[in-house]
Design a protein around this motif. Structure first.
Motif, PDB file in Angstrom:
ATOM      1  N   GLY A   1       0.796  -1.215   0.000  1.00  0.00           N
ATOM      2  CA  GLY A   1       0.000   0.000   0.000  1.00  0.00           C
ATOM      3  C   GLY A   1       0.830   1.267   0.000  1.00  0.00           C
ATOM      4  N   LYS A   2       2.019   1.210  -0.600  1.00  0.00           N
ATOM      5  CA  LYS A   2       2.922   2.357  -0.648  1.00  0.00           C
ATOM      6  C   LYS A   2       3.241   2.745  -2.096  1.00  0.00           C
ATOM      7  CE  LYS A   2       5.114   0.680   3.577  1.00  0.00           C
ATOM      8  NZ  LYS A   2       6.341   0.018   4.069  1.00  0.00           N
ATOM      9  N   PRO A   3       2.218   3.106  -2.861  1.00  0.00           N
ATOM     10  CA  PRO A   3       2.459   3.407  -4.275  1.00  0.00           C
ATOM     11  C   PRO A   3       3.321   4.644  -4.495  1.00  0.00           C
ATOM     12  CG  PRO A   3       0.241   4.039  -3.661  1.00  0.00           C
ATOM     13  CD  PRO A   3       0.813   3.273  -2.496  1.00  0.00           C
ATOM     14  N   PHE A   4       3.260   5.619  -3.591  1.00  0.00           N
ATOM     15  CA  PHE A   4       4.107   6.809  -3.719  1.00  0.00           C
ATOM     16  C   PHE A   4       5.575   6.404  -3.698  1.00  0.00           C
ATOM     17  CE2 PHE A   4       6.602  10.220  -1.797  1.00  0.00           C
ATOM     18  CZ  PHE A   4       6.281  11.290  -2.610  1.00  0.00           C
ATOM     19  N   HIS A   5       5.895   5.472  -2.834  1.00  0.00           N
ATOM     20  CA  HIS A   5       7.280   5.015  -2.695  1.00  0.00           C
ATOM     21  C   HIS A   5       7.682   4.146  -3.890  1.00  0.00           C
ATOM     22  CE1 HIS A   5       7.314   6.797   1.295  1.00  0.00           C
ATOM     23  NE2 HIS A   5       6.084   6.329   1.396  1.00  0.00           N
ATOM     24  N   ALA A   6       6.743   3.362  -4.413  1.00  0.00           N
ATOM     25  CA  ALA A   6       7.016   2.580  -5.627  1.00  0.00           C
ATOM     26  C   ALA A   6       7.300   3.520  -6.793  1.00  0.00           C
ATOM     27  CB  ALA A   6       5.831   1.672  -5.948  1.00  0.00           C
ATOM     28  N   HIS A   7       6.591   4.615  -6.863  1.00  0.00           N
ATOM     29  CA  HIS A   7       6.821   5.613  -7.913  1.00  0.00           C
ATOM     30  C   HIS A   7       8.262   6.111  -7.874  1.00  0.00           C
ATOM     31  CE1 HIS A   7       7.294  10.019  -7.425  1.00  0.00           C
ATOM     32  NE2 HIS A   7       7.117  10.035  -8.724  1.00  0.00           N
ATOM     33  N   GLU A   8       8.810   6.303  -6.675  1.00  0.00           N
ATOM     34  CA  GLU A   8      10.189   6.776  -6.567  1.00  0.00           C
ATOM     35  C   GLU A   8      11.173   5.744  -7.106  1.00  0.00           C
ATOM     36  OE1 GLU A   8      10.327   7.916  -2.422  1.00  0.00           O
ATOM     37  OE2 GLU A   8       9.748   9.967  -2.933  1.00  0.00           O
ATOM     38  N   VAL A   9      10.886   4.469  -6.909  1.00  0.00           N
ATOM     39  CA  VAL A   9      11.738   3.405  -7.466  1.00  0.00           C
ATOM     40  C   VAL A   9      11.672   3.445  -8.990  1.00  0.00           C
ATOM     41  CG1 VAL A   9      12.051   0.900  -7.633  1.00  0.00           C
ATOM     42  CG2 VAL A   9      11.541   1.950  -5.410  1.00  0.00           C
ATOM     43  N   PHE A  10      10.476   3.568  -9.533  1.00  0.00           N
ATOM     44  CA  PHE A  10      10.315   3.651 -10.991  1.00  0.00           C
ATOM     45  C   PHE A  10      10.996   4.902 -11.546  1.00  0.00           C
ATOM     46  CE2 PHE A  10       6.183   1.131 -10.441  1.00  0.00           C
ATOM     47  CZ  PHE A  10       6.778  -0.060 -10.822  1.00  0.00           C
ATOM     48  N   GLU A  11      10.902   5.995 -10.815  1.00  0.00           N
ATOM     49  CA  GLU A  11      11.533   7.235 -11.268  1.00  0.00           C
ATOM     50  C   GLU A  11      13.050   7.069 -11.355  1.00  0.00           C
ATOM     51  OE1 GLU A  11      11.774  11.372  -9.144  1.00  0.00           O
ATOM     52  OE2 GLU A  11       9.832  11.187 -10.164  1.00  0.00           O
ATOM     53  N   ASP A  12      13.639   6.410 -10.376  1.00  0.00           N
ATOM     54  CA  ASP A  12      15.083   6.138 -10.441  1.00  0.00           C
ATOM     55  C   ASP A  12      15.420   5.296 -11.669  1.00  0.00           C
ATOM     56  OD1 ASP A  12      15.786   7.538  -8.152  1.00  0.00           O
ATOM     57  OD2 ASP A  12      15.794   5.768  -6.853  1.00  0.00           O
ATOM     58  N   ALA A  13      14.580   4.307 -11.965  1.00  0.00           N
ATOM     59  CA  ALA A  13      14.824   3.441 -13.121  1.00  0.00           C
ATOM     60  C   ALA A  13      14.724   4.233 -14.416  1.00  0.00           C
ATOM     61  CB  ALA A  13      13.847   2.264 -13.126  1.00  0.00           C
ATOM     62  N   TRP A  14      13.782   5.155 -14.500  1.00  0.00           N
ATOM     63  CA  TRP A  14      13.634   5.914 -15.739  1.00  0.00           C
ATOM     64  C   TRP A  14      14.798   6.887 -15.900  1.00  0.00           C
ATOM     65  CZ3 TRP A  14       9.005   9.269 -14.048  1.00  0.00           C
ATOM     66  CH2 TRP A  14       9.137  10.604 -14.421  1.00  0.00           C
ATOM     67  N   LYS A  15      15.343   7.384 -14.803  1.00  0.00           N
ATOM     68  CA  LYS A  15      16.465   8.315 -14.898  1.00  0.00           C
ATOM     69  C   LYS A  15      17.797   7.611 -15.147  1.00  0.00           C
ATOM     70  CE  LYS A  15      14.353  11.915 -12.095  1.00  0.00           C
ATOM     71  NZ  LYS A  15      14.395  12.629 -10.810  1.00  0.00           N
ATOM     72  N   SER A  16      17.932   6.364 -14.683  1.00  0.00           N
ATOM     73  CA  SER A  16      19.223   5.678 -14.797  1.00  0.00           C
ATOM     74  C   SER A  16      19.244   4.588 -15.868  1.00  0.00           C
ATOM     75  CB  SER A  16      19.605   5.053 -13.448  1.00  0.00           C
ATOM     76  OG  SER A  16      18.708   4.018 -13.092  1.00  0.00           O
ATOM     77  N   GLY A  17      18.083   4.216 -16.373  1.00  0.00           N
ATOM     78  CA  GLY A  17      18.004   3.123 -17.342  1.00  0.00           C
ATOM     79  C   GLY A  17      18.326   3.569 -18.755  1.00  0.00           C
ATOM     80  N   PRO A  18      18.283   2.636 -19.665  1.00  0.00           N
ATOM     81  CA  PRO A  18      18.573   2.968 -21.063  1.00  0.00           C
ATOM     82  C   PRO A  18      17.490   3.872 -21.657  1.00  0.00           C
ATOM     83  CG  PRO A  18      17.875   0.674 -20.858  1.00  0.00           C
ATOM     84  CD  PRO A  18      17.994   1.212 -19.469  1.00  0.00           C
ATOM     85  N   ASP A  19      17.901   4.730 -22.558  1.00  0.00           N
ATOM     86  CA  ASP A  19      16.961   5.655 -23.201  1.00  0.00           C
ATOM     87  C   ASP A  19      15.808   4.924 -23.879  1.00  0.00           C
ATOM     88  OD1 ASP A  19      18.384   7.865 -22.370  1.00  0.00           O
ATOM     89  OD2 ASP A  19      19.453   8.119 -24.267  1.00  0.00           O
ATOM     90  N   THR A  20      16.081   3.722 -24.382  1.00  0.00           N
ATOM     91  CA  THR A  20      15.037   2.963 -25.083  1.00  0.00           C
ATOM     92  C   THR A  20      13.908   2.529 -24.148  1.00  0.00           C
ATOM     93  OG1 THR A  20      16.291   0.934 -24.767  1.00  0.00           O
ATOM     94  CG2 THR A  20      16.602   2.102 -26.872  1.00  0.00           C
ATOM     95  N   GLU A  21      14.138   2.542 -22.836  1.00  0.00           N
ATOM     96  CA  GLU A  21      13.121   2.139 -21.861  1.00  0.00           C
ATOM     97  C   GLU A  21      12.589   3.305 -21.037  1.00  0.00           C
ATOM     98  OE1 GLU A  21      14.633  -1.065 -19.463  1.00  0.00           O
ATOM     99  OE2 GLU A  21      14.725  -2.430 -21.169  1.00  0.00           O
ATOM    100  N   ARG A  22      13.005   4.493 -21.379  1.00  0.00           N
ATOM    101  CA  ARG A  22      12.618   5.669 -20.596  1.00  0.00           C
ATOM    102  C   ARG A  22      11.099   5.794 -20.447  1.00  0.00           C
ATOM    103  NH1 ARG A  22      15.316   9.946 -18.800  1.00  0.00           N
ATOM    104  NH2 ARG A  22      14.255  11.935 -18.653  1.00  0.00           N
ATOM    105  N   GLU A  23      10.354   5.662 -21.530  1.00  0.00           N
ATOM    106  CA  GLU A  23       8.894   5.801 -21.459  1.00  0.00           C
ATOM    107  C   GLU A  23       8.239   4.642 -20.721  1.00  0.00           C
ATOM    108  OE1 GLU A  23       7.067   8.598 -22.272  1.00  0.00           O
ATOM    109  OE2 GLU A  23       9.126   9.344 -22.364  1.00  0.00           O
ATOM    110  N   LEU A  24       8.855   3.469 -20.766  1.00  0.00           N
ATOM    111  CA  LEU A  24       8.342   2.329 -20.006  1.00  0.00           C
ATOM    112  C   LEU A  24       8.354   2.651 -18.519  1.00  0.00           C
ATOM    113  CD1 LEU A  24       7.575  -0.731 -19.669  1.00  0.00           C
ATOM    114  CD2 LEU A  24      10.044  -1.121 -19.469  1.00  0.00           C
ATOM    115  N   TRP A  25       9.502   3.062 -18.015  1.00  0.00           N
ATOM    116  CA  TRP A  25       9.634   3.344 -16.579  1.00  0.00           C
ATOM    117  C   TRP A  25       8.820   4.568 -16.188  1.00  0.00           C
ATOM    118  CZ3 TRP A  25      11.198  -0.565 -13.902  1.00  0.00           C
ATOM    119  CH2 TRP A  25      12.060  -1.497 -14.488  1.00  0.00           C
ATOM    120  N   ARG A  26       8.761   5.543 -17.068  1.00  0.00           N
ATOM    121  CA  ARG A  26       7.935   6.720 -16.802  1.00  0.00           C
ATOM    122  C   ARG A  26       6.463   6.316 -16.705  1.00  0.00           C
ATOM    123  NH1 ARG A  26       6.680  11.016 -21.041  1.00  0.00           N
ATOM    124  NH2 ARG A  26       5.338  12.395 -19.891  1.00  0.00           N
TER     125      ARG A  26
END
Length: 160
Positions: free
Chosen positions: A57-82
């Motif tokens: 029940g902590k979706p705000f915190h899950a969003h922060e994990v996804f945000e880190d992935a979109w900022k550090s992951g490959p450009d080809t997956e940027r929209e996926l993580w976003r």
């Protein structure tokens, strides 16, 4: 005026404790430990951590994990993580009672992940998540009470 909370690099950071939906609590109140920012995780680690947070029940915190992935992951997956981050924020808004905003974010997140449906990376259930997001978004306007975040959490991967 009191000094603002700052991190080690001098950036403004609100040090107030937060609940599982990211809402600030009064200073001195026990809150949910915040996700550290700027962590580079493997895709597998990010998905496992985010799924755990969503289930708790902590979706705000899950969003922060996804945000880190979109900022550090490959450009080809940027929209996926976003898109995954937008889904988590959609859950956050729904649980906070902002049902209209939640529906909008859920649809936007689904739109951002849908291009990955033909070849889903990291065993993410793109089709299932998009269906889940649209179904939840369509049902939110008729609700009278906000749902509990954990009760509407999706399953991120086809195989857990």
């Amino acid at each position: 005026m009191a000094d603002r909370d700052r991190d080690d690099e001098g950036r403004a950071r609100n040090a107030r404790p937060r609940d599982g939906l990211g809402r600030p609590l009064p200073y001195g109140t026990p809150g949910v430990e915040r996700q550290p920012e700027g962590i580079v995780r493997t895709a597998d680690a990010a998905l496992r951590e985010a799924q755990t947070l969503l289930n708790e029940g902590k979706p705000f915190h899950a969003h922060e994990v996804f945000e880190d992935a979109w900022k550090s992951g490959p450009d080809t997956e940027r929209e996926l993580w976003r898109g995954l981050a937008q889904l988590a924020v959609g859950i956050t808004h729904a649980a906070r009672g902002n049902l209209t905003g939640a529906a909008s974010l859920l649809r936007r997140g689904a739109d951002n992940i849908t291009p990955f449906a033909d070849a889903p990376p990291h065993d993410i259930d793109i089709a299932g998540l998009a269906t889940w997001a649209h179904t939840l978004a369509d049902g939110l306007p008729g609700r009278h009470d906000p749902p509990e975040a954990a009760t509407i959490a999706p399953t991120l991967r086809a195989r857990q």
